[in-house]
Design a protein around this motif. Structure first.
Motif, PDB file in Angstrom:
ATOM      1  N   GLY A   1     -11.776   7.759  -3.669  1.00 17.56           N
ATOM      2  CA  GLY A   1     -11.284   6.386  -3.651  1.00 17.56           C
ATOM      3  C   GLY A   1     -11.597   5.777  -2.298  1.00 17.56           C
ATOM      4  N   LEU A   2     -11.212   4.529  -2.123  1.00 17.09           N
ATOM      5  CA  LEU A   2     -11.379   3.913  -0.809  1.00 17.09           C
ATOM      6  C   LEU A   2     -10.536   4.677   0.204  1.00 17.09           C
ATOM      7  CD1 LEU A   2     -11.154   0.114  -1.735  1.00 17.09           C
ATOM      8  CD2 LEU A   2     -13.213   1.490  -1.348  1.00 17.09           C
ATOM      9  N   ASN A   3     -11.087   4.913   1.363  1.00 20.45           N
ATOM     10  CA  ASN A   3     -10.333   5.585   2.416  1.00 20.45           C
ATOM     11  C   ASN A   3     -10.947   5.196   3.761  1.00 20.45           C
ATOM     12  OD1 ASN A   3     -12.514   7.445   3.080  1.00 20.45           O
ATOM     13  ND2 ASN A   3     -11.995   8.514   1.174  1.00 20.45           N
TER      14      ASN A   3
ATOM     15  N   PRO B   1      -3.086  -6.853  -2.020  1.00 13.53           N
ATOM     16  CA  PRO B   1      -2.777  -6.603  -3.431  1.00 13.53           C
ATOM     17  C   PRO B   1      -3.772  -5.677  -4.115  1.00 13.53           C
ATOM     18  CG  PRO B   1      -3.698  -8.797  -3.153  1.00 13.53           C
ATOM     19  CD  PRO B   1      -3.509  -8.250  -1.776  1.00 13.53           C
ATOM     20  N   PHE B   2      -4.915  -5.459  -3.485  1.00 13.58           N
ATOM     21  CA  PHE B   2      -5.928  -4.595  -4.099  1.00 13.58           C
ATOM     22  C   PHE B   2      -6.027  -3.230  -3.410  1.00 13.58           C
ATOM     23  CE2 PHE B   2      -7.198  -8.994  -5.027  1.00 13.58           C
ATOM     24  CZ  PHE B   2      -7.268  -8.923  -6.411  1.00 13.58           C
ATOM     25  N   GLU B   3      -5.105  -2.939  -2.508  1.00 15.83           N
ATOM     26  CA  GLU B   3      -5.041  -1.636  -1.838  1.00 15.83           C
ATOM     27  C   GLU B   3      -6.361  -1.269  -1.164  1.00 15.83           C
ATOM     28  OE1 GLU B   3      -3.014   1.365  -4.219  1.00 15.83           O
ATOM     29  OE2 GLU B   3      -2.437  -0.234  -5.587  1.00 15.83           O
TER      30      GLU B   3
ATOM     31  N   ASN C   1       3.103  -0.563  -2.014  1.00 17.52           N
ATOM     32  CA  ASN C   1       1.956   0.084  -1.409  1.00 17.52           C
ATOM     33  C   ASN C   1       2.261   1.470  -0.873  1.00 17.52           C
ATOM     34  OD1 ASN C   1       0.407  -2.069  -1.998  1.00 17.52           O
ATOM     35  ND2 ASN C   1       0.108  -2.787   0.084  1.00 17.52           N
ATOM     36  N   ARG C   2       3.549   1.745  -0.646  1.00 17.99           N
ATOM     37  CA  ARG C   2       3.889   3.064  -0.116  1.00 17.99           C
ATOM     38  C   ARG C   2       3.883   4.120  -1.205  1.00 17.99           C
ATOM     39  NH1 ARG C   2       8.416   1.115   3.668  1.00 17.99           N
ATOM     40  NH2 ARG C   2       7.182   0.609   5.472  1.00 17.99           N
ATOM     41  N   LYS C   3       4.139   3.684  -2.433  1.00 19.19           N
ATOM     42  CA  LYS C   3       4.250   4.662  -3.508  1.00 19.19           C
ATOM     43  C   LYS C   3       2.907   5.329  -3.753  1.00 19.19           C
ATOM     44  CE  LYS C   3       8.214   2.779  -5.722  1.00 19.19           C
ATOM     45  NZ  LYS C   3       8.800   2.201  -6.906  1.00 19.19           N
TER      46      LYS C   3
END
Ligand code: SF4
Ligand code: SF4
Ligand code: SF4
Length: 315
Positions: A80-82, A149-151, A297-299
């Protein structure tokens, strides 16, 4: 994306919209979400993407990122994005449908990350609309990460002097270039000066250009082949509009592109804030609003890359 996060934003969007309608000239002006006339962007079309991930490797090279190795040591295999990955291709699969989906910064018309950044490290260019990052002002508070909103925004936890990492539409490549007209009628940067992911794509599944031209092209494809697509250009209005646009043959929500309504996320927070200011309850409202986003976003992120039932978007 975590369903709880999505729900929180939707509730927030509904509340904010109602409050804004009641009383907020500032919020109302923010709601217009004006797209800069020379805004650039990308158009990604799931029906063309073959999942080759050439764009992922090109992004790594163009941005001088370290390879993101998988746990078993395979080269450049991001899930994923990182903090080492500004662009990723994921696979969605269920009983009926399969699709790849490209994820990177959406370059929102009204970017929540920039609104959340108190120091202006994240900034939307008035001409191109590119949302860029300047680490020299960044204090590492990560409000931008919690607000997106898109993390998209990621943080270099493993660095002594960490920075935020996100796609900046290859602004270092495009900054000195000027558009030229191509045979296809598109305005493009000269080769070597466009976003790297777009330049290497063998299928033109992702193309770059002026947002207005990309939107017209997306609508042309929808008109020419209506049975091939969900009848919508994602990003035309979603979350106040984005400069990365999507066409898809699979519901956008399944691909991790939620329906946030047509209002920008910062507008929603401002609307809540201003509504409660009327009752002399200070900025608690804004922070409550942002807090909902932060909580979301923390979840733990459990989608879009892995839906509960084994369906969903896989790395
Ligand atoms: S997708 Fe996230 S990081 Fe990108 S502009 Fe929008 S709010 Fe900012
Ligand atoms: S525009 Fe540049 S930084 Fe953004 S995803 Fe494409 S290659 Fe990566
Ligand atoms: S390079 Fe093009 S076809 Fe290959 S995965 Fe990326 S967007 Fe899809």
């Amino acid at each position: 994306m975590n369903p709880g996060r999505r729900r929180a934003l939707r509730v927030l969007a509904g509340t904010g919209a109602a409050t804004a309608a009641a009383a907020s000239p500032v919020a109302a002006s923010r709601a217009s979400g004006v797209v800069p006339p020379e805004a650039v962007g990308m158009l990604y079309d799931t029906t063309r993407c073959i999942g080759c991930k050439a764009c992922v490797s090109a992004c790594l090279r163009a941005n001088d990122l370290e390879p993101d190795r998988s746990p078993d040591g395979l080269y450049q295999a991001p899930l994923g994005l990182n903090s080492r990955t500004k662009n990723v291709i994921k696979l969605y699969k269920d009983e009926q449908q399969t699709s790849y989906v490209k994820m990177q910064c959406m370059h929102c018309v009204d970017p929540a990350c920039a609104s959340a950044c108190m120091l202006g490290s994240l900034h939307k260019d008035e001409t191109t609309g590119i949302v860029s990052y300047d680490p020299s002002y960044c204090v590492g508070c990560r409000y931008c990460q919690m607000a997106c909103p898109f993390e998209v925004t990621k943080f270099e936890f493993d660095k002594a002097v960490p920075k935020i990492v996100k796609c900046e539409l290859c602004r270092h490549r495009v900054q000195d270039a000027t558009f030229t007209q191509t045979d296809s009628g598109f305005s493009r940067y000269p080769r070597g000066h466009g976003p790297a992911c777009c330049e290497v794509c063998p299928r033109e599944a992702v193309i770059y250009g002026k947002r207005s031209e990309l939107l017209a092209e997306a609508k042309r494809r929808l008109d020419a082949n209506p049975d091939a697509y969900v009848p919508k250009v994602y990003g035309e209005t979603e979350a106040g509009g984005t400069q990365v646009l999507y066409l898809s043959h699979v519901d956008f929500e399944k691909l991790g592109l939620p329906d946030y309504g047509d209002q920008g996320i910062p507008h929603v927070a401002y609307a809540v804030q201003e509504g409660i200011y009327k009752g002399f309850i200070a900025p608690v409202a804004l922070y409550t609003a942002l807090g909902l986003v932060m909580l979301r976003n923390r979840k733990k992120e459990d989608g879009p890359d892995a839906a509960d039932s084994g369906k969903g978007v896989a790395p």
